[in-house]
Every structure is written in C-alpha cells, then in structure tokens.
Motif scaffolding. Structure first.
Motif, PDB file in Angstrom:
ATOM      1  N   UNK A 249       0.839  -1.214   0.000  1.00 30.51           N
ATOM      2  CA  UNK A 249       0.000   0.000   0.000  1.00 30.51           C
ATOM      3  C   UNK A 249       0.873   1.263   0.000  1.00 30.51           C
ATOM      4  N   UNK A 250       1.944   1.207  -0.767  1.00 33.75           N
ATOM      5  CA  UNK A 250       2.955   2.273  -0.774  1.00 33.75           C
ATOM      6  C   UNK A 250       2.839   3.085  -2.055  1.00 33.75           C
ATOM      7  N   UNK A 251       3.254   4.335  -1.997  1.00 32.85           N
ATOM      8  CA  UNK A 251       3.268   5.126  -3.233  1.00 32.85           C
ATOM      9  C   UNK A 251       4.411   4.688  -4.145  1.00 32.85           C
ATOM     10  N   UNK A 252       5.505   4.243  -3.542  1.00 32.94           N
ATOM     11  CA  UNK A 252       6.590   3.683  -4.352  1.00 32.94           C
ATOM     12  C   UNK A 252       7.422   4.707  -5.118  1.00 32.94           C
ATOM     13  N   UNK A 253       7.476   5.927  -4.614  1.00 29.92           N
ATOM     14  CA  UNK A 253       8.272   6.983  -5.251  1.00 29.92           C
ATOM     15  C   UNK A 253       9.722   6.809  -4.811  1.00 29.92           C
ATOM     16  N   UNK A 254      10.641   6.673  -5.755  1.00 33.29           N
ATOM     17  CA  UNK A 254      12.054   6.527  -5.404  1.00 33.29           C
ATOM     18  C   UNK A 254      12.722   7.891  -5.516  1.00 33.29           C
ATOM     19  N   UNK A 255      13.315   8.321  -4.421  1.00 33.84           N
ATOM     20  CA  UNK A 255      13.844   9.687  -4.370  1.00 33.84           C
ATOM     21  C   UNK A 255      14.915   9.781  -3.289  1.00 33.84           C
ATOM     22  N   UNK A 256      15.634  10.902  -3.310  1.00 29.27           N
ATOM     23  CA  UNK A 256      16.644  11.130  -2.265  1.00 29.27           C
ATOM     24  C   UNK A 256      16.463  12.520  -1.667  1.00 29.27           C
ATOM     25  N   UNK A 257      15.222  12.947  -1.542  1.00 27.96           N
ATOM     26  CA  UNK A 257      15.025  14.338  -1.129  1.00 27.96           C
ATOM     27  C   UNK A 257      14.283  14.545   0.180  1.00 27.96           C
ATOM     28  N   UNK A 258      13.733  13.495   0.756  1.00 25.96           N
ATOM     29  CA  UNK A 258      12.870  13.721   1.910  1.00 25.96           C
ATOM     30  C   UNK A 258      13.608  13.400   3.210  1.00 25.96           C
ATOM     31  N   UNK A 259      13.462  14.248   4.263  1.00 27.96           N
ATOM     32  CA  UNK A 259      14.064  13.975   5.590  1.00 27.96           C
ATOM     33  C   UNK A 259      15.568  13.774   5.468  1.00 27.96           C
ATOM     34  N   UNK A 260      16.321  14.812   5.152  1.00 29.95           N
ATOM     35  CA  UNK A 260      17.583  14.564   4.506  1.00 29.95           C
ATOM     36  C   UNK A 260      18.895  15.009   5.126  1.00 29.95           C
ATOM     37  N   UNK A 261      19.449  14.381   6.102  1.00 28.34           N
ATOM     38  CA  UNK A 261      20.873  14.591   6.337  1.00 28.34           C
ATOM     39  C   UNK A 261      21.663  13.902   5.226  1.00 28.34           C
ATOM     40  N   UNK A 262      22.911  14.294   5.082  1.00 29.64           N
ATOM     41  CA  UNK A 262      23.714  13.810   3.963  1.00 29.64           C
ATOM     42  C   UNK A 262      23.842  12.268   3.941  1.00 29.64           C
ATOM     43  N   UNK A 263      23.999  11.658   5.149  1.00 32.08           N
ATOM     44  CA  UNK A 263      24.219  10.205   5.146  1.00 32.08           C
ATOM     45  C   UNK A 263      23.004   9.443   4.619  1.00 32.08           C
ATOM     46  N   UNK A 264      21.818  10.017   4.830  1.00 32.69           N
ATOM     47  CA  UNK A 264      20.592   9.348   4.359  1.00 32.69           C
ATOM     48  C   UNK A 264      20.427   9.573   2.852  1.00 32.69           C
ATOM     49  N   UNK A 265      20.731  10.796   2.440  1.00 34.20           N
ATOM     50  CA  UNK A 265      20.722  11.141   1.019  1.00 34.20           C
ATOM     51  C   UNK A 265      21.644  10.186   0.245  1.00 34.20           C
ATOM     52  N   UNK A 266      22.864  10.002   0.768  1.00 34.44           N
ATOM     53  CA  UNK A 266      23.853   9.184   0.040  1.00 34.44           C
ATOM     54  C   UNK A 266      23.359   7.752  -0.165  1.00 34.44           C
ATOM     55  N   UNK A 267      22.748   7.181   0.880  1.00 27.59           N
ATOM     56  CA  UNK A 267      22.271   5.798   0.752  1.00 27.59           C
ATOM     57  C   UNK A 267      21.153   5.714  -0.285  1.00 27.59           C
ATOM     58  N   UNK A 268      20.251   6.696  -0.235  1.00 24.68           N
ATOM     59  CA  UNK A 268      19.131   6.640  -1.187  1.00 24.68           C
ATOM     60  C   UNK A 268      19.585   6.882  -2.625  1.00 24.68           C
ATOM     61  N   UNK A 269      20.529   7.819  -2.784  1.00 17.56           N
ATOM     62  CA  UNK A 269      21.025   8.078  -4.134  1.00 17.56           C
ATOM     63  C   UNK A 269      21.678   6.815  -4.701  1.00 17.56           C
ATOM     64  N   UNK A 270      22.477   6.148  -3.868  1.00 16.63           N
ATOM     65  CA  UNK A 270      23.110   4.901  -4.302  1.00 16.63           C
ATOM     66  C   UNK A 270      22.030   3.896  -4.720  1.00 16.63           C
ATOM     67  N   UNK A 271      20.973   3.810  -3.903  1.00 19.49           N
ATOM     68  CA  UNK A 271      19.921   2.827  -4.199  1.00 19.49           C
ATOM     69  C   UNK A 271      19.220   3.147  -5.521  1.00 19.49           C
ATOM     70  N   UNK A 272      19.040   4.440  -5.781  1.00 20.62           N
ATOM     71  CA  UNK A 272      18.385   4.811  -7.045  1.00 20.62           C
ATOM     72  C   UNK A 272      19.207   4.335  -8.243  1.00 20.62           C
TER      73      UNK A 272
END
Ligand code: FAD
Length: 354
Positions: free
Chosen positions: A43-66
């Motif tokens: 039941x998820x929207x499934x949007x892949x992004x690196x912009x929400x709730x964002x300290x750098x360490x979280x951004x980096x992991x999400x960007x890598x995942x994208x």
C-alpha cells in the motif's frame, strides 16, 4: 558450507534480500504467511527519491539505491520500476529554493522549469506555478509487484519461500539461532528480520528493543484513466503518480497527518484535491483507499545491522527507494563481514544505552 539464512518477512525488503543472498551462495529460507506485502509494501506510493528527511548520510544511501534500481531494471526489463522523474511544485512547506540549493550542492540533478515548460511536460495540471523543480533520476515502483518479482528470482536461484508465521526468536546464550513458527521451529546461522512494523514485536521475544513507530499512510486510488501525468508530482497538498494500468494513487502527507485520522473523510478530501489538480476530459472515478503503516524507526532513519550474534535487522521507511541498496550492501556484509561505509549511520547500536 553455505550459510543458512532465515528471512522473516517477504515484503520488498525481505524478498530482495532472499534473491541477493541466494545469489551469493547462501541457503535461504524466506517465510511469510502472506505474499501480498504486509502493512507497507502492498500500500505504498513507491516513489524513489533522495530528497525527503535529509541529512547527507541518508541522502547518500538513497542516491546509491536509485542507481541500483536503474541497474536492476537494465538487467531485468520486466521489473515493475520506471525512472519517470518527478515534478515538485511544492515540498511540504520547505521553500523549493532551499531544497534546490541543498541538493544541488550535493550534485543532485535538479532543474528548474518555467510555466511554459511545465505546460508542455505535464499539460493536464490544472494550475501551473511560475516555476517548478524537475528531477529526472527519480522513479516509481510498485513495491508489492517488485517483491513478487524478487521472490520469483530468489526461488529460481535456489531460495525456499514458505508460509509459516514466526512467533518468537530462539535464543541460545548470547546468540539467536532461529525462530519458532506456527509450524514448528526453524534454525539458521543468521535470522534476518524484515518484518516491517512487526519487527519490534519479534525482537522483543528475545528481549531486544527495536524502537519503532508505525505512522498511518492513507492513499486513494482511482479507476484506470487515460494517461494524465507522466511524472510523480508533488503539489502543496498532494503527491501523486499514475501506474502503468492508468490508475492514479495520491496521498496528502508523508508523515501521517490529518487526512489519515478518518480514512473515509480523508479519502473524500484527497479525491476532491485530485480532481481539482488534474484536468481530465473524462471525469476521474474513485476506486478505493488504502491505509498502510510505515515501518519507521524512532529517529526516522533505517535500522540495518546486527544487534547480537545470529540476528540481523532491516527495518525502514523509504523501503521502496532503499530496497536495492539494502539487498546489495546487507548481502555483502553477511557474506564477507565487510560493512559498507554507506551503512555506518544505520546500525541498531545507535539506540543502545551508553
Ligand atoms: C502509504 C505509504 C506510502 C509510502 N510511500 C513511499 C514512497 O513513496 N517511497 C518510499 O521509498 N517508501 C514509501 N513507503 C515506505 C515503504 O513502502 C516501506 O518502507 C517498505 O514497503 C517496507 O517494506 P518491508 O518489506 O520492510 O515491510 P512490509 O512491506 O511491511 O513487509 C513485511 C512483511 O513481513 C511479514 N511479517 C510480519 N510479521 C511476520 C511474522 N511474525 N512472521 C512472518 N512474516 C511476518 C508481513 O506479512 C509482510 O509481508 C510508503 C509506505 C506507506 C505505508
């Protein structure tokens, strides 16, 4: 001898891990009484992004995942993921200039677009702002379809998928050696908890505290419509995406919030907003709503790592974005003992009393 891994939970996270670990030569048993993706993946929207709730360490992991979503898609064109991009006309009260400035410093490929460009890109938006932000590397995935895809790959690679419900972890001394289930005990070298919002309950059976919250997330879904939008779109009071079958899913708040409190009333509000946001020759038809629970660690960031011998935890929000990174990096850690620096900030030990 191959490591024996028991994975509890076959949402998007457990399913990709089953595939990756089986592929790396582990003997994998994935268990889940359901194959529809629990309280989140289904039941998820499934949007892949690196912009929400964002300290750098979280951004980096999400960007890598994208980047890993793109890589898996290149190898498996039938994966239900598309890099369709995002249009931000608003970002939950944070000025777009701020979002742009922060992420551009980090190299995130945001581009500004003026009204005329937005009009040509998304002609069915009823009201266009003077300018919006575009990000072409963001995408959209149906997490429960992706989970099914990953399970199929896992089974082809030798993993076993069975239906017991885990009732408790089995502890022997300092180590976890498996789980009791409603069909009897299952033992393993490593028990990997990927049970979403149920992770804390199972961990508690071994006296382990996994601090988790489960904010509700309401989405409405329309009946299939002609193609009205191509990107995931964020407006002041709505985020929305159109699936390949033409149905549109839309929500109003990433962190819980008012529309979730009364789902029927909330659905009516969201559907009115959606109809006001999109121009459609044929009236949009409401199909149904879903009320999911977001598996959200107390500090908002993923919990990924081993809190005690024989047990590994993977619980997170933004699992739709993070699944490929988790699949790859956790497999490396489990099979080689090497923990990637991208995971540094996410170890469960950060919650341990000092
Ligand atoms: C409304 C909503 C919108 C979201 N939007 C986004 C988004 O746009 N982008 C994004 O990146 N993320 C988004 N998320 C978050 C994302 O969907 C989740 O982080 C992700 O789906 C979590 O997957 P999971 O596999 O960890 O958990 P789940 O999908 O919950 O799967 C857990 C599985 O464990 C099983 N299980 C539980 N207990 C047991 C047990 N005792 N024994 C055996 N099996 C068990 C369940 O049956 C279930 O199948 C959203 C979530 C919601 C609710």
């Amino acid at each position: 001898m191959a490591q024996k891994i028991l994975i509890i939970g076959a949402g998007i996270i457990g399913s990709i891990l089953a595939w990756r670990l089986a592929n790396a030569g582990c003997k994998v048993t994935l268990i889940d009484p359901s194959d529809t993706g629990g309280t989140a993946s289904a039941v998820s929207l499934g949007w892949t992004n690196a912009t929400y709730e964002n300290p750098r360490f979280y951004y980096d992991l999400r960007l890598f995942s994208m980047t890993r979503w793109d890589a898996i898609k290149a190898a498996h064109p039938d994966l239900p993921y598309t890099r369709n991009g995002t249009l931000y006309t608003s970002f939950y009260g944070i000025p777009l200039d701020t979002v742009f400035a922060e992420h551009s410093t980090w190299g995130y490929p945001f581009q500004w677009a003026d009204t005329a460009e937005l009009q040509s890109l998304e002609p069915n938006l009823a009201a266009l702002p003077e300018r919006g932000l575009l990000c072409d590397i963001e995408g959209h995935v149906a997490p429960h379809h992706a989970a099914k895809f990953f399970r199929t790959q896992a089974i082809k690679t030798g993993a076993e998928f069975i239906k017991p419900h885990a009732t408790s972890l089995i502890r022997k001394g300092d180590a976890i050696i498996g789980a009791n289930t409603d069909q009897g005990p299952l033992t393993a070298d490593i028990t990997l908890l990927a049970a979403g919002t149920e992770t804390a309950t199972l961990a508690a059976t071994a006296n382990l505290d996994v601090p988790l919250t489960a904010p509700a997330g309401l989405l409405i879904h329309t009946k299939p419509a002609p193609r009205l939008i191509t990107r995931t779109i964020l407006t002041e009071d709505l985020h929305m995406a159109q699936w390949p079958d033409g149905s549109i899913s839309a929500g109003g708040d990433f962190g819980g919030g008012a529309v979730n409190d009364d789902p029927i009333k909330g659905s009516e509000i969201l559907f009115e907003r959606l109809k006001n946001t999109l121009k459609s020759e044929h009236p949009l038809e409401f199909s149904h709503h879903t009320l999911g629970l977001r598996p959200t660690p107390k500090d908002g960031f993923p919990i990924i790592g081993s809190p005690t011998k024989g047990l590994y935890l993977t619980v997170m929000h933004s699992g739709a974005t993070l699944a490929p990174a988790v699949g790859e990096l956790v497999t490396t850690e489990i099979t080689t003992g090497q923990r990637d620096p991208l995971l540094s900030a996410f170890h469960p030990d950060r919650f341990a009393p000092h």
